[in-house]
Design a protein around this motif. Structure first.
Motif, PDB file in Angstrom:
ATOM      1  N   ALA A 197       0.834  -1.212   0.000  1.00  0.00           N
ATOM      2  CA  ALA A 197       0.000   0.000   0.000  1.00  0.00           C
ATOM      3  C   ALA A 197       0.864   1.255   0.000  1.00  0.00           C
ATOM      4  CB  ALA A 197      -0.926  -0.009   1.215  1.00  0.00           C
ATOM      5  N   GLN A 198       1.923   1.242   0.827  1.00  0.00           N
ATOM      6  CA  GLN A 198       2.826   2.392   0.911  1.00  0.00           C
ATOM      7  C   GLN A 198       3.471   2.654  -0.456  1.00  0.00           C
ATOM      8  OE1 GLN A 198       3.406   4.002   4.341  1.00  0.00           O
ATOM      9  NE2 GLN A 198       3.531   5.475   2.684  1.00  0.00           N
ATOM     10  N   GLY A 199       3.843   1.559  -1.137  1.00  0.00           N
ATOM     11  CA  GLY A 199       4.425   1.671  -2.478  1.00  0.00           C
ATOM     12  C   GLY A 199       3.449   2.289  -3.469  1.00  0.00           C
ATOM     13  N   ILE A 200       2.180   1.874  -3.387  1.00  0.00           N
ATOM     14  CA  ILE A 200       1.139   2.422  -4.271  1.00  0.00           C
ATOM     15  C   ILE A 200       1.020   3.932  -4.069  1.00  0.00           C
ATOM     16  CG2 ILE A 200      -1.367   2.441  -4.723  1.00  0.00           C
ATOM     17  CD1 ILE A 200      -1.281  -0.623  -3.825  1.00  0.00           C
ATOM     18  N   PHE A 201       1.019   4.371  -2.809  1.00  0.00           N
ATOM     19  CA  PHE A 201       0.854   5.799  -2.517  1.00  0.00           C
ATOM     20  C   PHE A 201       2.103   6.601  -2.869  1.00  0.00           C
ATOM     21  CE2 PHE A 201      -2.211   3.967   0.743  1.00  0.00           C
ATOM     22  CZ  PHE A 201      -3.303   4.116  -0.100  1.00  0.00           C
ATOM     23  N   ASP A 202       3.277   6.014  -2.655  1.00  0.00           N
ATOM     24  CA  ASP A 202       4.536   6.694  -3.016  1.00  0.00           C
ATOM     25  C   ASP A 202       4.593   6.943  -4.522  1.00  0.00           C
ATOM     26  OD1 ASP A 202       5.282   6.604  -0.374  1.00  0.00           O
ATOM     27  OD2 ASP A 202       6.719   4.958  -0.596  1.00  0.00           O
ATOM     28  N   ILE A 203       4.318   5.878  -5.291  1.00  0.00           N
ATOM     29  CA  ILE A 203       4.428   5.950  -6.751  1.00  0.00           C
ATOM     30  C   ILE A 203       3.369   6.881  -7.347  1.00  0.00           C
ATOM     31  CG2 ILE A 203       4.195   4.583  -8.895  1.00  0.00           C
ATOM     32  CD1 ILE A 203       5.428   2.199  -7.176  1.00  0.00           C
ATOM     33  N   SER A 204       2.164   6.872  -6.757  1.00  0.00           N
ATOM     34  CA  SER A 204       1.071   7.691  -7.306  1.00  0.00           C
ATOM     35  C   SER A 204       1.017   9.092  -6.691  1.00  0.00           C
ATOM     36  CB  SER A 204      -0.271   6.990  -7.070  1.00  0.00           C
ATOM     37  OG  SER A 204      -0.508   6.853  -5.676  1.00  0.00           O
ATOM     38  N   ASN A 205       2.009   9.391  -5.822  1.00  0.00           N
ATOM     39  CA  ASN A 205       2.044  10.697  -5.137  1.00  0.00           C
ATOM     40  C   ASN A 205       0.733  11.001  -4.412  1.00  0.00           C
ATOM     41  OD1 ASN A 205       4.716  11.483  -5.964  1.00  0.00           O
ATOM     42  ND2 ASN A 205       3.853  11.755  -8.019  1.00  0.00           N
ATOM     43  N   THR A 206       0.218  10.001  -3.720  1.00  0.00           N
ATOM     44  CA  THR A 206      -1.025  10.163  -2.953  1.00  0.00           C
ATOM     45  C   THR A 206      -0.681  10.456  -1.495  1.00  0.00           C
ATOM     46  OG1 THR A 206      -2.138   8.563  -4.408  1.00  0.00           O
ATOM     47  CG2 THR A 206      -3.203   9.035  -2.296  1.00  0.00           C
ATOM     48  N   GLU A 207      -1.205  11.553  -1.004  1.00  0.00           N
ATOM     49  CA  GLU A 207      -0.941  11.952   0.388  1.00  0.00           C
ATOM     50  C   GLU A 207      -1.952  11.274   1.316  1.00  0.00           C
ATOM     51  OE1 GLU A 207       1.370  14.105   1.848  1.00  0.00           O
ATOM     52  OE2 GLU A 207       2.451  14.032  -0.051  1.00  0.00           O
ATOM     53  N   VAL A 208      -1.519  10.225   1.998  1.00  0.00           N
ATOM     54  CA  VAL A 208      -2.388   9.549   2.964  1.00  0.00           C
ATOM     55  C   VAL A 208      -1.501   8.871   4.014  1.00  0.00           C
ATOM     56  CG1 VAL A 208      -2.546   7.442   1.536  1.00  0.00           C
ATOM     57  CG2 VAL A 208      -4.296   7.887   3.258  1.00  0.00           C
ATOM     58  N   LYS A 209      -1.932   8.921   5.248  1.00  0.00           N
ATOM     59  CA  LYS A 209      -1.162   8.293   6.331  1.00  0.00           C
ATOM     60  C   LYS A 209      -1.528   6.811   6.380  1.00  0.00           C
ATOM     61  CE  LYS A 209      -0.027   8.932  11.210  1.00  0.00           C
ATOM     62  NZ  LYS A 209      -0.405   9.627  12.470  1.00  0.00           N
ATOM     63  N   VAL A 210      -0.498   5.943   6.357  1.00  0.00           N
ATOM     64  CA  VAL A 210      -0.736   4.500   6.384  1.00  0.00           C
ATOM     65  C   VAL A 210      -0.228   3.933   7.704  1.00  0.00           C
ATOM     66  CG1 VAL A 210      -0.441   2.326   5.136  1.00  0.00           C
ATOM     67  CG2 VAL A 210      -0.364   4.473   3.877  1.00  0.00           C
ATOM     68  N   LEU A 211      -1.121   3.293   8.432  1.00  0.00           N
ATOM     69  CA  LEU A 211      -0.760   2.716   9.730  1.00  0.00           C
ATOM     70  C   LEU A 211      -0.710   1.196   9.630  1.00  0.00           C
ATOM     71  CD1 LEU A 211      -3.137   4.849  11.996  1.00  0.00           C
ATOM     72  CD2 LEU A 211      -0.709   5.239  11.580  1.00  0.00           C
ATOM     73  N   PRO A 212       0.402   0.571  10.087  1.00  0.00           N
ATOM     74  CA  PRO A 212       0.474  -0.892  10.052  1.00  0.00           C
ATOM     75  C   PRO A 212      -0.343  -1.508  11.192  1.00  0.00           C
ATOM     76  CG  PRO A 212       2.497   0.020  10.980  1.00  0.00           C
ATOM     77  CD  PRO A 212       1.636   1.187  10.624  1.00  0.00           C
ATOM     78  N   ILE A 213      -1.110  -2.556  10.865  1.00  0.00           N
ATOM     79  CA  ILE A 213      -1.855  -3.272  11.906  1.00  0.00           C
ATOM     80  C   ILE A 213      -1.618  -4.778  11.777  1.00  0.00           C
ATOM     81  CG2 ILE A 213      -3.678  -1.530  12.161  1.00  0.00           C
ATOM     82  CD1 ILE A 213      -5.483  -3.443  10.440  1.00  0.00           C
ATOM     83  N   HIS A 214      -1.961  -5.507  12.850  1.00  0.00           N
ATOM     84  CA  HIS A 214      -1.866  -6.973  12.843  1.00  0.00           C
ATOM     85  C   HIS A 214      -3.131  -7.573  12.236  1.00  0.00           C
ATOM     86  CE1 HIS A 214       1.827  -7.122  15.118  1.00  0.00           C
ATOM     87  NE2 HIS A 214       1.313  -6.319  16.046  1.00  0.00           N
ATOM     88  N   THR A 215      -3.007  -8.766  11.706  1.00  0.00           N
ATOM     89  CA  THR A 215      -4.150  -9.486  11.128  1.00  0.00           C
ATOM     90  C   THR A 215      -5.312  -9.554  12.129  1.00  0.00           C
ATOM     91  OG1 THR A 215      -2.707 -10.804   9.700  1.00  0.00           O
ATOM     92  CG2 THR A 215      -4.885 -11.708  10.149  1.00  0.00           C
ATOM     93  N   ALA A 216      -4.978  -9.795  13.396  1.00  0.00           N
ATOM     94  CA  ALA A 216      -6.003  -9.919  14.445  1.00  0.00           C
ATOM     95  C   ALA A 216      -6.848  -8.650  14.593  1.00  0.00           C
ATOM     96  CB  ALA A 216      -5.344 -10.257  15.770  1.00  0.00           C
ATOM     97  N   GLU A 217      -6.290  -7.519  14.180  1.00  0.00           N
ATOM     98  CA  GLU A 217      -7.019  -6.247  14.306  1.00  0.00           C
ATOM     99  C   GLU A 217      -7.989  -6.023  13.139  1.00  0.00           C
ATOM    100  OE1 GLU A 217      -4.442  -2.798  15.604  1.00  0.00           O
ATOM    101  OE2 GLU A 217      -2.895  -4.343  15.329  1.00  0.00           O
ATOM    102  N   TYR A 218      -7.910  -6.879  12.135  1.00  0.00           N
ATOM    103  CA  TYR A 218      -8.801  -6.749  10.975  1.00  0.00           C
ATOM    104  C   TYR A 218      -9.359  -8.141  10.653  1.00  0.00           C
ATOM    105  CZ  TYR A 218     -10.527  -5.261   6.385  1.00  0.00           C
ATOM    106  OH  TYR A 218     -11.339  -4.969   5.294  1.00  0.00           O
ATOM    107  N   PRO A 219     -10.305  -8.623  11.489  1.00  0.00           N
ATOM    108  CA  PRO A 219     -10.806  -9.988  11.292  1.00  0.00           C
ATOM    109  C   PRO A 219     -11.595 -10.144   9.997  1.00  0.00           C
ATOM    110  CG  PRO A 219     -11.937  -8.891  13.127  1.00  0.00           C
ATOM    111  CD  PRO A 219     -10.921  -7.927  12.601  1.00  0.00           C
ATOM    112  N   THR A 220     -11.358 -11.244   9.298  1.00  0.00           N
ATOM    113  CA  THR A 220     -12.093 -11.568   8.072  1.00  0.00           C
ATOM    114  C   THR A 220     -12.644 -12.979   8.211  1.00  0.00           C
ATOM    115  OG1 THR A 220     -10.034 -12.343   7.062  1.00  0.00           O
ATOM    116  CG2 THR A 220     -10.721 -10.095   6.526  1.00  0.00           C
ATOM    117  N   LYS A 221     -13.659 -13.289   7.421  1.00  0.00           N
ATOM    118  CA  LYS A 221     -14.284 -14.615   7.509  1.00  0.00           C
ATOM    119  C   LYS A 221     -13.282 -15.726   7.149  1.00  0.00           C
ATOM    120  CE  LYS A 221     -18.997 -15.405   7.640  1.00  0.00           C
ATOM    121  NZ  LYS A 221     -20.353 -15.205   7.145  1.00  0.00           N
TER     122      LYS A 221
END
Length: 287
Positions: free
Chosen positions: A223-247
């Protein structure tokens, strides 16, 4: 008659195959619509094989809704296993070589080393299980096959992580992205090119191969690479898998070793970030 027939032509990889075939000046290739090339309709498939008499078929048709699959095992299995078996049976009958696209999700993702083709498959999701079942029904039905496992597919076409991130990056000031799932993004244009190179080589080195772009990254760094290359200003915070539960459970580590495909076919594989730059440049041109 067409030398190559592509199933799932309207999907992300199908559209990339169309683009790369045109660039490589491959004209003897057919991209039938979903009705004509319905992999669950054996009668339609028989008519398709009779009409085109293909030397190769490439199957890009798949059930890929990873989380939804947890509630739709029957449908996922129909498309990812039964549909593949239907194609394999006809490939044998017509002496057609079968190119099947598979996934890193067939692995548990708990190994500390890049995965080779002979590593044990231990899927931890319904999607991974049905894609593995799709691999397993091919060898009993036909000897002429290439199974290409890939990972983290993206391109200018369809829905994918890159396009989602570019959209969210414009809408939000801050994004939380998983940092403890590691793998390699794959530009679908590069995968399409590899598939067509294998076909054009006329090689009979049938079997299972791994293909992704080169390098190793996490979803956070991707994601950070996508924003760097596209010059998109957005703060990216790293999280653990457990913090974003999926089915569905995702493999924590699914980096694949590409030595076999490079050695066998002499394919040069681009670094993931270089391919990402190309994709983002193409997307910005299309705007």
């Amino acid at each position: 008659m067409s030398k190559i027939v592509v199933f799932g032509a309207s999907g992300q990889l199908g559209q990339c195959l169309k683009q790369v075939a045109a660039e490589m000046n491959i004209t003897d290739i057919a991209f039938p619509n979903e009705t004509e090339a319905n992999i669950l309709n054996t009668e339609a498939l028989q008519q398709l094989f009779a009409k085109h008499q293909p030397q190769y078929v490439i199957n890009c048709a798949a059930y890929t809704a990873v989380d939804k699959a947890e509630d739709e095992l029957g449908l996922a299995r129909k498309i990812n296993k039964t549909g593949v078996e239907n194609i394999a049976v006809l490939c044998k009958e017509h002496t057609t070589a079968f190119v099947q696209v598979s996934t890193d999700f067939i692995f548990a993702g708990n190994t500390p080393h890049p995965l080779i083709e002979t590593d044990p498959a231990e899927p931890i999701s319904v999607y991974g299980l049905t894609k593995l079942e799709g691999e397993q029904v091919i060898p009993p039905n036909t000897e002429k096959y290439f199974i290409l496992r890939t990972s983290w597919l993206y391109s200018e076409h369809g829905n994918n992580f890159v396009k989602t991130m570019l959209k969210l990056g414009k809408e939000r000031d801050e994004l939380k992205i998983i940092a403890d799932q590691v793998g390699t993004p794959t530009y679908a244009i590069d995968l399409a090119s590899a598939i067509l190179q294998i076909i054009e080589s006329g090689s009979r080195a049938y079997g299972i191969y791994h293909y992704s772009n080169e390098g190793v990254t996490s979803w956070y760094d991707f994601a950070q690479g996508i924003f760097d290359i596209s010059n998109t200003e957005v703060k990216v915070l790293p999280i653990h898998t457990a913090e974003y539960p999926t089915k569905a459970t995702r493999p924590a580590y699914s980096v694949m070793d590409k030595s076999k495909i490079k050695k066998t076919f002499g394919i040069e594989i681009p670094y993931w970030r270089h391919s990402l730059e190309k994709c983002i440049a193409a997307l910005s041109q299309n705007q």
